[in-house]
Design an enzyme around this catalytic site. Sequence first.
Site, PDB file in Angstrom:
ATOM      1  N   THR A  22       0.825  -1.217   0.000  1.00 30.69           N
ATOM      2  CA  THR A  22       0.000   0.000   0.000  1.00 30.69           C
ATOM      3  C   THR A  22       0.855   1.261   0.000  1.00 30.69           C
ATOM      4  O   THR A  22       0.440   2.297  -0.536  1.00 30.69           O
ATOM      5  CB  THR A  22      -0.914  -0.023   1.243  1.00 30.69           C
ATOM      6  OG1 THR A  22      -1.781  -1.132   1.119  1.00 30.69           O
ATOM      7  CG2 THR A  22      -1.745   1.232   1.372  1.00 30.69           C
ATOM      8  N   SER A  68       1.465  -7.530  -0.751  1.00 35.40           N
ATOM      9  CA  SER A  68       2.175  -8.525   0.064  1.00 35.40           C
ATOM     10  C   SER A  68       1.318  -9.720   0.458  1.00 35.40           C
ATOM     11  O   SER A  68       1.844 -10.715   0.961  1.00 35.40           O
ATOM     12  CB  SER A  68       2.796  -7.884   1.302  1.00 35.40           C
ATOM     13  OG  SER A  68       1.848  -7.717   2.332  1.00 35.40           O
ATOM     14  N   THR A 101       1.622  -4.298   4.370  1.00 34.49           N
ATOM     15  CA  THR A 101       1.442  -4.620   5.788  1.00 34.49           C
ATOM     16  C   THR A 101       0.975  -6.061   6.026  1.00 34.49           C
ATOM     17  O   THR A 101       1.186  -6.612   7.096  1.00 34.49           O
ATOM     18  CB  THR A 101       0.403  -3.669   6.425  1.00 34.49           C
ATOM     19  OG1 THR A 101      -0.838  -3.803   5.715  1.00 34.49           O
ATOM     20  CG2 THR A 101       0.857  -2.241   6.410  1.00 34.49           C
ATOM     21  N   ASP A 102       0.320  -6.650   5.004  1.00 36.06           N
ATOM     22  CA  ASP A 102      -0.387  -7.912   5.253  1.00 36.06           C
ATOM     23  C   ASP A 102       0.507  -9.073   5.683  1.00 36.06           C
ATOM     24  O   ASP A 102       0.109  -9.880   6.525  1.00 36.06           O
ATOM     25  CB  ASP A 102      -1.199  -8.314   4.012  1.00 36.06           C
ATOM     26  CG  ASP A 102      -2.436  -7.435   3.829  1.00 36.06           C
ATOM     27  OD1 ASP A 102      -2.803  -6.731   4.790  1.00 36.06           O
ATOM     28  OD2 ASP A 102      -3.029  -7.450   2.738  1.00 36.06           O
TER      29      ASP A 102
HETATM   30  N1  ASP Z   1      -2.638  -5.572   0.781  1.00 31.62           N
HETATM   31  C1  ASP Z   1      -1.606  -4.605   1.092  1.00 31.62           C
HETATM   32  C2  ASP Z   1      -0.267  -5.323   1.129  1.00 31.62           C
HETATM   33  O1  ASP Z   1      -0.010  -6.021   2.061  1.00 31.62           O
HETATM   34  C3  ASP Z   1      -1.907  -3.990   2.395  1.00 31.62           C
HETATM   35  C4  ASP Z   1      -0.936  -2.964   2.866  1.00 31.62           C
HETATM   36  O2  ASP Z   1       0.163  -2.815   2.384  1.00 31.62           O
HETATM   37  O3  ASP Z   1      -1.321  -2.278   3.832  1.00 31.62           O
HETATM   38  O4  ASP Z   1       0.502  -5.191   0.218  1.00 31.62           O
END
Ligand code: ASP
Length: 327
Positions: A22, A68, A101-102
Amino acid sequence: MNQNSKGLAVLGVTVVLATGGTIAGRSDCADDHVGYVAGQLAVADLMAAVPGLTGLPMEGDQVAQIDSKDMSLPVWQTLVRRLVHHLARPEVGSVVITHGTDTLEETAYLLHVLLQPNKPVVLTCAMRPVTALMADGPQNLSDAVAMARHPGASGVLVVCAGEVHTGLDVNKVHSYRLDAFDAGDAGALGAMEAGQLRLFRAFPVSAAPSLAGAQRLEKFLSTVALPRVVLLTSHADADGDMVRALLALPAERPLRGIVVAGTGNGSVNQTLEAALVEAQAGGVRVVRTTRCARGTVLPRPGHPLPEISGLSPVKARLALALELLAG
Ligand code: ASP
Protein backbone atom coordinates in the site's frame (compact mmCIF):
# COMPACT_ATOMS: atom_id res chain seq x y z
CA MET A 1 29.25 2.59 11.57
CA ASN A 2 32.38 3.58 9.60
CA GLN A 3 34.81 6.36 10.51
CA ASN A 4 36.00 9.07 8.13
CA SER A 5 39.58 10.38 7.95
CA LYS A 6 38.90 12.75 10.88
CA GLY A 7 37.60 9.88 12.99
CA LEU A 8 34.00 11.14 12.85
CA ALA A 9 31.16 8.63 12.71
CA VAL A 10 29.86 8.04 9.18
CA LEU A 11 26.55 6.25 8.89
CA GLY A 12 27.10 5.14 5.31
CA VAL A 13 24.62 4.70 2.52
CA THR A 14 21.03 3.69 3.29
CA VAL A 15 19.60 1.42 0.60
CA VAL A 16 15.81 1.33 0.15
CA LEU A 17 14.62 -2.05 -1.15
CA ALA A 18 11.07 -1.70 -2.46
CA THR A 19 8.68 -4.64 -2.70
CA GLY A 20 5.30 -2.95 -3.34
CA GLY A 21 2.40 -2.79 -0.86
CA THR A 22 0.00 0.00 0.00
CA ILE A 23 2.93 2.34 0.58
CA ALA A 24 3.31 2.20 -3.22
CA GLY A 25 -0.44 1.86 -3.89
CA ARG A 26 -2.69 4.17 -5.93
CA SER A 27 -6.41 4.66 -6.21
CA ASP A 28 -8.55 6.83 -8.51
CA CYS A 29 -10.07 8.85 -5.69
CA ALA A 30 -8.63 10.27 -2.52
CA ASP A 31 -11.23 8.82 -0.13
CA ASP A 32 -10.77 5.25 -1.38
CA HIS A 33 -8.88 3.48 1.40
CA VAL A 34 -9.73 -0.07 0.38
CA GLY A 35 -10.29 -0.31 -3.39
CA TYR A 36 -6.81 0.85 -4.42
CA VAL A 37 -4.17 -1.20 -6.22
CA ALA A 38 -1.04 -1.94 -4.17
CA GLY A 39 2.46 -1.82 -5.65
CA GLN A 40 2.22 0.94 -8.29
CA LEU A 41 4.81 3.59 -7.40
CA ALA A 42 8.49 3.00 -8.14
CA VAL A 43 11.11 3.26 -5.41
CA ALA A 44 12.53 6.53 -6.81
CA ASP A 45 9.07 8.14 -6.50
CA LEU A 46 8.61 6.84 -2.95
CA MET A 47 11.92 8.41 -1.97
CA ALA A 48 11.19 11.66 -3.85
CA ALA A 49 7.98 12.10 -1.81
CA VAL A 50 10.04 12.57 1.37
CA PRO A 51 11.85 15.93 1.17
CA GLY A 52 14.04 15.12 4.19
CA LEU A 53 15.79 12.34 2.29
CA THR A 54 17.33 14.77 -0.20
CA GLY A 55 20.99 15.18 0.58
CA LEU A 56 21.29 11.91 2.51
CA PRO A 57 23.44 9.17 0.97
CA MET A 58 20.61 6.96 -0.31
CA GLU A 59 20.06 4.40 -3.04
CA GLY A 60 16.87 2.70 -4.23
CA ASP A 61 16.53 -0.87 -5.47
CA GLN A 62 13.20 -2.15 -6.82
CA VAL A 63 13.07 -5.80 -5.73
CA ALA A 64 9.40 -6.53 -6.53
CA GLN A 65 6.11 -4.71 -7.05
CA ILE A 66 3.46 -6.84 -5.35
CA ASP A 67 0.58 -6.77 -2.89
CA SER A 68 2.17 -8.52 0.06
CA LYS A 69 -0.80 -10.87 0.42
CA ASP A 70 0.83 -12.53 -2.62
CA MET A 71 4.30 -12.83 -1.08
CA SER A 72 5.91 -15.99 -2.37
CA LEU A 73 9.10 -18.00 -2.00
CA PRO A 74 10.66 -16.60 -5.23
CA VAL A 75 10.08 -12.99 -4.11
CA TRP A 76 11.47 -13.77 -0.66
CA GLN A 77 14.53 -15.36 -2.29
CA THR A 78 15.10 -12.28 -4.49
CA LEU A 79 14.71 -9.99 -1.48
CA VAL A 80 17.12 -12.02 0.65
CA ARG A 81 19.70 -12.10 -2.19
CA ARG A 82 19.52 -8.33 -2.66
CA LEU A 83 19.71 -7.81 1.08
CA VAL A 84 22.75 -10.06 1.48
CA HIS A 85 24.40 -8.22 -1.43
CA HIS A 86 23.81 -4.73 0.01
CA LEU A 87 24.65 -5.65 3.62
CA ALA A 88 28.02 -6.99 2.46
CA ARG A 89 28.93 -3.64 0.83
CA PRO A 90 31.23 -1.78 3.27
CA GLU A 91 29.84 1.62 2.23
CA VAL A 92 26.27 0.57 3.10
CA GLY A 93 25.33 1.32 6.69
CA SER A 94 21.68 0.31 6.70
CA VAL A 95 18.78 -0.99 4.64
CA VAL A 96 15.12 0.03 4.63
CA ILE A 97 12.53 -2.30 3.07
CA THR A 98 9.17 -0.96 1.92
CA HIS A 99 6.59 -3.75 2.19
CA GLY A 100 2.85 -4.35 2.30
CA THR A 101 1.44 -4.62 5.79
CA ASP A 102 -0.39 -7.91 5.25
CA THR A 103 2.58 -10.29 5.48
CA LEU A 104 5.18 -7.86 6.78
CA GLU A 105 5.51 -9.77 10.05
CA GLU A 106 6.34 -12.99 8.17
CA THR A 107 9.04 -11.32 6.08
CA ALA A 108 10.45 -9.58 9.16
CA TYR A 109 10.60 -12.89 11.03
CA LEU A 110 12.16 -14.67 8.05
CA LEU A 111 14.91 -12.04 7.77
CA HIS A 112 15.47 -12.17 11.53
CA VAL A 113 15.93 -15.95 11.47
CA LEU A 114 18.03 -16.12 8.30
CA LEU A 115 20.26 -13.07 8.70
CA GLN A 116 20.26 -11.63 12.25
CA PRO A 117 22.16 -8.70 10.72
CA ASN A 118 24.46 -6.40 12.68
CA LYS A 119 23.54 -3.52 10.36
CA PRO A 120 19.95 -2.27 10.80
CA VAL A 121 17.34 -3.63 8.39
CA VAL A 122 14.15 -1.61 8.88
CA LEU A 123 10.86 -2.64 7.31
CA THR A 124 8.21 -0.01 6.80
CA CYS A 125 4.79 0.20 5.17
CA ALA A 126 1.57 2.19 4.97
CA MET A 127 -2.11 1.64 5.68
CA ARG A 128 -3.25 4.28 3.16
CA PRO A 129 -2.26 4.51 -0.50
CA VAL A 130 -0.25 7.46 -1.81
CA THR A 131 -3.45 8.97 -3.28
CA ALA A 132 -5.23 9.21 0.10
CA LEU A 133 -5.92 12.58 1.75
CA MET A 134 -3.70 11.52 4.63
CA ALA A 135 -1.21 9.10 3.15
CA ASP A 136 0.93 7.68 5.96
CA GLY A 137 3.66 6.22 3.74
CA PRO A 138 5.96 9.27 3.44
CA GLN A 139 6.09 9.83 7.22
CA ASN A 140 6.68 6.10 7.82
CA LEU A 141 9.49 6.06 5.25
CA SER A 142 11.01 9.19 6.79
CA ASP A 143 10.88 7.58 10.26
CA ALA A 144 12.27 4.29 8.93
CA VAL A 145 15.28 6.04 7.39
CA ALA A 146 15.88 8.00 10.60
CA MET A 147 15.63 4.72 12.54
CA ALA A 148 18.01 2.97 10.14
CA ARG A 149 20.54 5.79 10.44
CA HIS A 150 20.41 5.89 14.25
CA PRO A 151 23.94 5.24 15.56
CA GLY A 152 24.23 1.79 17.09
CA ALA A 153 21.01 0.40 15.62
CA SER A 154 21.09 -3.26 14.60
CA GLY A 155 18.88 -6.18 13.69
CA VAL A 156 15.56 -6.51 11.87
CA LEU A 157 13.21 -3.73 12.94
CA VAL A 158 9.77 -2.51 11.88
CA VAL A 159 8.65 1.13 11.87
CA CYS A 160 5.00 2.07 11.46
CA ALA A 161 2.93 4.97 12.83
CA GLY A 162 5.79 6.22 14.97
CA GLU A 163 6.35 2.88 16.71
CA VAL A 164 9.45 0.72 16.43
CA HIS A 165 9.16 -3.06 16.90
CA THR A 166 11.52 -5.98 16.52
CA GLY A 167 10.98 -8.33 13.59
CA LEU A 168 10.76 -11.18 16.09
CA ASP A 169 7.89 -9.70 18.08
CA VAL A 170 5.87 -7.65 15.61
CA ASN A 171 2.35 -8.64 14.48
CA LYS A 172 -0.30 -6.89 12.43
CA VAL A 173 -3.16 -6.43 14.88
CA HIS A 174 -5.53 -4.04 13.15
CA SER A 175 -7.06 -4.29 9.69
CA TYR A 176 -7.63 -0.55 9.11
CA ARG A 177 -6.05 1.78 11.66
CA LEU A 178 -2.78 3.54 10.83
CA ASP A 179 -1.12 2.05 13.91
CA ALA A 180 -1.76 -1.47 12.70
CA PHE A 181 1.14 -3.22 14.46
CA ASP A 182 2.13 -4.13 17.97
CA ALA A 183 4.57 -6.44 19.64
CA GLY A 184 2.27 -8.20 22.09
CA ASP A 185 3.59 -8.69 25.60
CA ALA A 186 7.12 -7.70 24.52
CA GLY A 187 6.00 -4.14 23.85
CA ALA A 188 7.50 -1.64 21.44
CA LEU A 189 11.27 -1.31 21.12
CA GLY A 190 11.00 2.45 20.80
CA ALA A 191 9.21 5.41 19.30
CA MET A 192 10.11 7.79 16.49
CA GLU A 193 9.40 11.35 17.59
CA ALA A 194 10.25 14.36 15.38
CA GLY A 195 12.82 12.26 13.56
CA GLN A 196 14.48 11.05 16.77
CA LEU A 197 14.43 7.58 18.28
CA ARG A 198 13.32 7.16 21.89
CA LEU A 199 14.58 3.70 22.76
CA PHE A 200 12.74 1.64 25.39
CA ARG A 201 14.97 -1.46 25.39
CA ALA A 202 18.09 -2.85 23.73
CA PHE A 203 18.36 -3.57 20.01
CA PRO A 204 18.22 -7.25 18.99
CA VAL A 205 21.59 -8.94 19.36
CA SER A 206 22.94 -10.14 16.03
CA ALA A 207 24.21 -13.71 15.76
CA ALA A 208 27.90 -14.37 15.12
CA PRO A 209 28.38 -15.85 11.62
CA SER A 210 28.25 -19.66 11.80
CA LEU A 211 28.51 -22.56 9.38
CA ALA A 212 24.99 -23.73 10.35
CA GLY A 213 23.61 -20.25 9.63
CA ALA A 214 25.37 -20.05 6.26
CA GLN A 215 24.06 -23.53 5.31
CA ARG A 216 20.50 -22.61 6.34
CA LEU A 217 20.69 -19.49 4.18
CA GLU A 218 22.10 -21.43 1.24
CA LYS A 219 19.33 -24.04 1.49
CA PHE A 220 16.69 -21.31 1.63
CA LEU A 221 18.10 -19.58 -1.44
CA SER A 222 18.40 -22.75 -3.50
CA THR A 223 15.15 -24.56 -2.69
CA VAL A 224 12.30 -24.59 -5.21
CA ALA A 225 9.66 -25.05 -2.50
CA LEU A 226 9.56 -24.84 1.27
CA PRO A 227 8.48 -28.05 3.03
CA ARG A 228 4.69 -28.03 3.09
CA VAL A 229 3.52 -26.89 6.53
CA VAL A 230 -0.19 -26.14 6.97
CA LEU A 231 -1.80 -23.95 9.58
CA LEU A 232 -5.02 -25.17 11.17
CA THR A 233 -7.10 -23.58 13.92
CA SER A 234 -8.87 -25.36 16.75
CA HIS A 235 -12.39 -24.07 17.34
CA ALA A 236 -15.77 -25.16 18.67
CA ASP A 237 -17.24 -28.12 16.77
CA ALA A 238 -13.89 -28.92 15.07
CA ASP A 239 -13.15 -32.36 13.61
CA GLY A 240 -10.25 -34.28 12.06
CA ASP A 241 -11.46 -34.37 8.44
CA MET A 242 -9.14 -31.59 7.28
CA VAL A 243 -6.13 -33.40 8.74
CA ARG A 244 -7.09 -36.62 6.93
CA ALA A 245 -7.57 -34.67 3.66
CA LEU A 246 -4.11 -33.12 4.06
CA LEU A 247 -2.54 -36.53 4.60
CA ALA A 248 -3.95 -37.59 1.22
CA LEU A 249 -2.07 -34.82 -0.67
CA PRO A 250 -0.03 -35.97 -3.68
CA ALA A 251 3.44 -37.33 -3.01
CA GLU A 252 5.24 -34.65 -5.11
CA ARG A 253 4.82 -32.17 -2.29
CA PRO A 254 3.62 -34.13 0.70
CA LEU A 255 2.44 -32.73 3.99
CA ARG A 256 5.49 -32.35 6.27
CA GLY A 257 4.09 -30.35 9.14
CA ILE A 258 0.98 -28.94 10.80
CA VAL A 259 0.84 -25.94 13.10
CA VAL A 260 -2.36 -25.91 15.09
CA ALA A 261 -3.44 -22.59 16.56
CA GLY A 262 -5.05 -23.93 19.69
CA THR A 263 -7.47 -22.27 22.05
CA GLY A 264 -6.09 -20.55 25.17
CA ASN A 265 -2.90 -22.26 26.32
CA GLY A 266 -2.65 -24.25 23.08
CA SER A 267 -5.45 -26.68 23.89
CA VAL A 268 -6.97 -28.56 20.95
CA ASN A 269 -10.51 -29.88 20.40
CA GLN A 270 -10.37 -33.60 21.24
CA THR A 271 -11.55 -34.85 17.81
CA LEU A 272 -9.05 -32.67 15.98
CA GLU A 273 -6.34 -33.62 18.48
CA ALA A 274 -6.92 -37.34 17.87
CA ALA A 275 -6.42 -36.83 14.11
CA LEU A 276 -3.30 -34.74 14.74
CA VAL A 277 -1.81 -37.40 17.02
CA GLU A 278 -2.43 -39.93 14.24
CA ALA A 279 -0.70 -37.65 11.70
CA GLN A 280 2.22 -37.25 14.10
CA ALA A 281 2.51 -41.02 14.45
CA GLY A 282 2.67 -41.18 10.64
CA GLY A 283 5.73 -38.87 10.55
CA VAL A 284 4.15 -35.41 10.17
CA ARG A 285 5.62 -32.78 12.53
CA VAL A 286 2.78 -31.28 14.55
CA VAL A 287 3.22 -28.29 16.86
CA ARG A 288 0.77 -26.31 18.93
CA THR A 289 0.58 -22.56 19.32
CA THR A 290 -2.25 -20.32 20.45
CA ARG A 291 -4.89 -18.43 18.53
CA CYS A 292 -4.91 -15.82 21.34
CA ALA A 293 -3.48 -12.47 20.25
CA ARG A 294 -1.48 -12.19 23.46
CA GLY A 295 0.45 -14.64 25.61
CA THR A 296 2.31 -17.80 24.78
CA VAL A 297 1.83 -21.56 25.21
CA LEU A 298 3.16 -22.83 28.51
CA PRO A 299 4.38 -26.44 28.43
CA ARG A 300 1.90 -28.99 29.77
CA PRO A 301 3.67 -32.18 30.84
CA GLY A 302 2.27 -35.27 29.13
CA HIS A 303 0.56 -33.47 26.25
CA PRO A 304 0.90 -35.67 23.14
CA LEU A 305 1.61 -32.69 20.85
CA PRO A 306 4.63 -30.40 21.45
CA GLU A 307 4.14 -26.65 21.77
CA ILE A 308 6.08 -23.84 20.13
CA SER A 309 6.28 -20.88 22.46
CA GLY A 310 6.46 -17.17 21.81
CA LEU A 311 5.47 -17.19 18.13
CA SER A 312 2.19 -16.30 16.47
CA PRO A 313 0.61 -19.07 14.34
CA VAL A 314 1.92 -17.62 11.04
CA LYS A 315 5.43 -17.23 12.42
CA ALA A 316 5.31 -20.73 13.93
CA ARG A 317 4.35 -22.07 10.49
CA LEU A 318 7.38 -20.39 8.93
CA ALA A 319 9.66 -21.50 11.79
CA LEU A 320 8.63 -25.13 11.30
CA ALA A 321 9.04 -24.95 7.51
CA LEU A 322 12.57 -23.51 7.93
CA GLU A 323 13.43 -26.15 10.52
CA LEU A 324 12.25 -28.94 8.21
CA LEU A 325 14.17 -27.38 5.31
CA ALA A 326 17.36 -27.32 7.38
CA GLY A 327 16.77 -31.02 7.99
N1 ASP B 1 -2.64 -5.57 0.78
C1 ASP B 1 -1.61 -4.60 1.09
C2 ASP B 1 -0.27 -5.32 1.13
O1 ASP B 1 -0.01 -6.02 2.06
C3 ASP B 1 -1.91 -3.99 2.39
C4 ASP B 1 -0.94 -2.96 2.87
O2 ASP B 1 0.16 -2.82 2.38
O3 ASP B 1 -1.32 -2.28 3.83
O4 ASP B 1 0.50 -5.19 0.22
